[in-house]
Design an enzyme around this catalytic site. Structure first.
Site, short mmCIF file in Angstrom:
data_model
loop_
_atom_site.label_atom_id
_atom_site.label_comp_id
_atom_site.label_asym_id
_atom_site.label_seq_id
_atom_site.Cartn_x
_atom_site.Cartn_y
_atom_site.Cartn_z
N SER A 128 0.83 -1.20 0.00
CA SER A 128 0.00 0.00 0.00
C SER A 128 0.87 1.25 0.00
O SER A 128 1.98 1.25 0.51
CB SER A 128 -0.90 0.04 1.23
OG SER A 128 -1.65 1.23 1.22
N LYS A 183 -4.60 -6.61 3.22
CA LYS A 183 -4.51 -5.47 2.31
C LYS A 183 -5.90 -5.09 1.79
O LYS A 183 -6.24 -3.91 1.66
CB LYS A 183 -3.57 -5.79 1.14
CG LYS A 183 -3.60 -4.79 -0.04
CD LYS A 183 -3.14 -3.41 0.40
CE LYS A 183 -2.78 -2.45 -0.71
NZ LYS A 183 -3.73 -2.23 -1.78
N HIS A 186 -7.61 -3.27 4.50
CA HIS A 186 -7.02 -1.91 4.54
C HIS A 186 -7.75 -1.01 3.55
O HIS A 186 -8.15 0.10 3.87
CB HIS A 186 -5.53 -1.97 4.21
CG HIS A 186 -4.93 -0.63 3.87
ND1 HIS A 186 -5.10 -0.04 2.63
CD2 HIS A 186 -4.22 0.26 4.61
CE1 HIS A 186 -4.52 1.15 2.64
NE2 HIS A 186 -3.97 1.34 3.82
N GLU A 190 -10.07 2.23 4.14
CA GLU A 190 -9.76 3.47 3.41
C GLU A 190 -11.06 4.06 2.79
O GLU A 190 -11.30 5.26 2.88
CB GLU A 190 -8.72 3.14 2.34
CG GLU A 190 -8.35 4.23 1.38
CD GLU A 190 -7.43 3.67 0.26
OE1 GLU A 190 -6.46 2.95 0.58
OE2 GLU A 190 -7.71 3.94 -0.91
#
Ligand code: NBP
Length: 478
Positions: A128, A183, A186, A190
């Protein structure tokens, strides 16, 4: 063979990652399907470190020290499989293929198993931080075997972002697809963060009557407190920006249809499969989707809504302070939901993910990097089995203090007709979790009525069914 690592796929992410390895003193073999990209990388950046350009897969593999470490940075999906099919036959037992693309975790599980059966390590590594992160220090979330991390971890840690305390933003997440899963979450978080920030902006604009420049100032102030984060920082930058062509605020000339590449959608689809409520992320994905449905929006445009003036300046300031509280409380909820999802998947797939370590490696490099993540890390350090972040005494106290403001902001948003699906869903989740009793009892009664689905009682063990069509007596069914 002299290269410690190889990177194949030299579009923006791959070439930046290769340069990052080279700048940290590693010799990097570089390869791309179309050789022109390899040549361009060497011509433009060859002086930054030791690169070994390779035109063919065979040359590339021959340039690598054993066990070979090949980072694949190609378009996710079929291109990744094509690259694996090309390289796997050239590799030997113990070699590693590291997929740094945005793969779906189910693909990573499939690929890991297939390569493991051939004696190769396959490491799905979430990366990321976009192009800038790839070059200057991303947050890296590698999955795969413990053994592969021993040979790979130090290399990845050397190029990863560093958290404020100096520790690398890279840690072994867990076996097979644990890294790509984390991920994905994540990215889901976000989405939720961005939606909550957008709602705060909308409220400050519509209800407080602030102009974008003033809102930028407000975000800058918030960025010095507990909301201190990369996303709040760039929000202020975007809001302060003026469009050169028209002289108008940039935010007013951009089409209000948000796009998405799909990782938010994957998070929600996966959460549904796992049965984990991630309403904050789901509302964020749906909000982008609503914005893009221009036909629906055109058809509904002009339907009745409340007519409210913006607040008077004295009230507006107090309102803005309440919006900060609502934003913070909603953010805690969406992170709590995200961690809950990681924890559930960790159990379901046997990944044994260290929940605090995940927060640790998101403190730098990635898009949701924030001071706040250190709080999450500490919460899990204090209580590794914490069932929800909302039960951490620190967060619980803050939410308790914020809740009046949070409720008032949601009520005001409803009164003014400003959509705040993120704030509202977060508050509803909080209220549902803390409730003594939920109306789910009624839902169970309905299910038993129309489908004899049975229910459990609060006062006795077992399952029961009421004879709704008969004398309404109750029978025990299990
Ligand atoms: P792209 O996703 O645009 O992919 C372009 C690369 O894929 C080129 O090197 C291209 O080779 C190669 N490729 C393709 Br397309 N099909 C191939 C095939 N069949 N065989 C071999 N190579 C093939 O590159 P990117 O934007 O640098 O992203 C790379 C990965 O990183 C993606 O999975 C992306 O989702 C992920 N990611 C991107 C970002 C970001 O901010 N961009 C952030 C985090 C993760 P060619 O030159 O021969 O066409």
């Amino acid at each position: 063979a002299t290269a410690q690592i190889g990177v194949t796929g030299l579009a923006v992410m791959g070439s930046n990652l290769a340069r990052n390895f080279a700048r940290h003193g590693h010799t990097v073999a570089v390869h791309n399907r179309t050789a022109a990209r390899t040549t361009a990388l060497i011509e433009e950046h060859g002086h930054e470190g030791d690169f070994i350009p390779a035109t063919t897969a065979e040359e590339f593999v021959a340039a690598l020290e054993k066990p070979r470490r090949i980072v694949v940075m190609v378009k996710a999906g079929a291109p990744t499989d094509a690259v694996i099919d090309e390289f796997a036959p050239l590799l030997e037992e113990g070699d590693m293929i590291i997929d740094g693309g945005n793969a779906h975790f189910a693909d990573t599980r499939r690929r890991e198993q297939a390569l493991r059966e051939r004696g190769l390590h396959f490491v799905g590594a979430g990366i990321s931080g976009g192009e800038e992160g790839a070059l200057n220090g991303p947050s890296i979330m590698p999955g795969g075997s413990e053994e592969s991390y021993k040979a790979l971890g130090p290399l990845l840690e050397s190029i990863a972002a560093k958290a404020p305390d100096g520790s690398p933003c890279c840690a072994h997440i867990g076996p097979d697809a644990a890294g790509h899963f984390v991920k994905m979450v994540h990215n889901g978080i976000e989405y939720a963060d961005m939606q909550l920030i957008a709602e705060a902006y909308d409220l400050l604009r519509t209800v407080a009557g602030y102009a974008p420049g003033r809102i930028a100032e407000t975000f800058r102030t918030w960025n010095t407190g507990r909301l201190d984060s990369y996303l709040i920082e760039i929000t202020a930058e975007v809001l302060a920006h003026t469009d050169a062509a028209t002289g108008r605020p940039f935010v007013d000339v951009v089409a209000d249809e948000a796009e998405q590449k799909g990782t938010g959608r994957w998070t929600v689809q996966t959460a549904l499969d796992l049965g984990v409520p991630v309403s904050g992320i789901a509302e964020a994905v749906f909000a982008r989707s609503v914005s893009g449905h221009t036909g629906l929006r055109r058809a509904a445009h002009g339907l009745p809504g409340p007519r409210r003036e913006a607040l008077a300046p004295a009230e507006a300031e107090a309102f803005a302070a309440r919006v900060e509280e609502a934003l913070y409380a909603s953010k805690v909820v969406s992170y709590a939901q995200g961690w809950n999802m990681i924890s559930s998947a960790s159990g379901a797939y046997g990944w044994d993910i260290d929940l605090g370590a995940v927060a640790g490696i998101w403190r730098g490099g990635c898009i949701i990097r924030a001071a706040f993540l250190d709080r999450i890390r500490s919460a899990f350090a204090a209580e590794p089995g914490l069932p929800t972040l909302l039960a951490d005494p620190g967060f619980a106290g803050e939410i308790g203090r914020a809740q009046d403001a949070w409720r008032s902001v949601v009520a005001t948003a409803v009164g003014h007709g400003v959509p705040t699906p993120g704030f509202s869903a977060a508050l509803a989740y909080y209220d549902a979790l803390r409730a003594d009793r939920l109306p789910a009892a009624l839902t169970q009664g309905q299910r038993d009525y129309f489908g004899a689905h049975t229910y459990r009682r609060t006062d006795r063990e077992g399952s029961f069914h009421t004879l709704w069509g008969g004398d309404r007596g109750e029978e025990r069914t299990g």
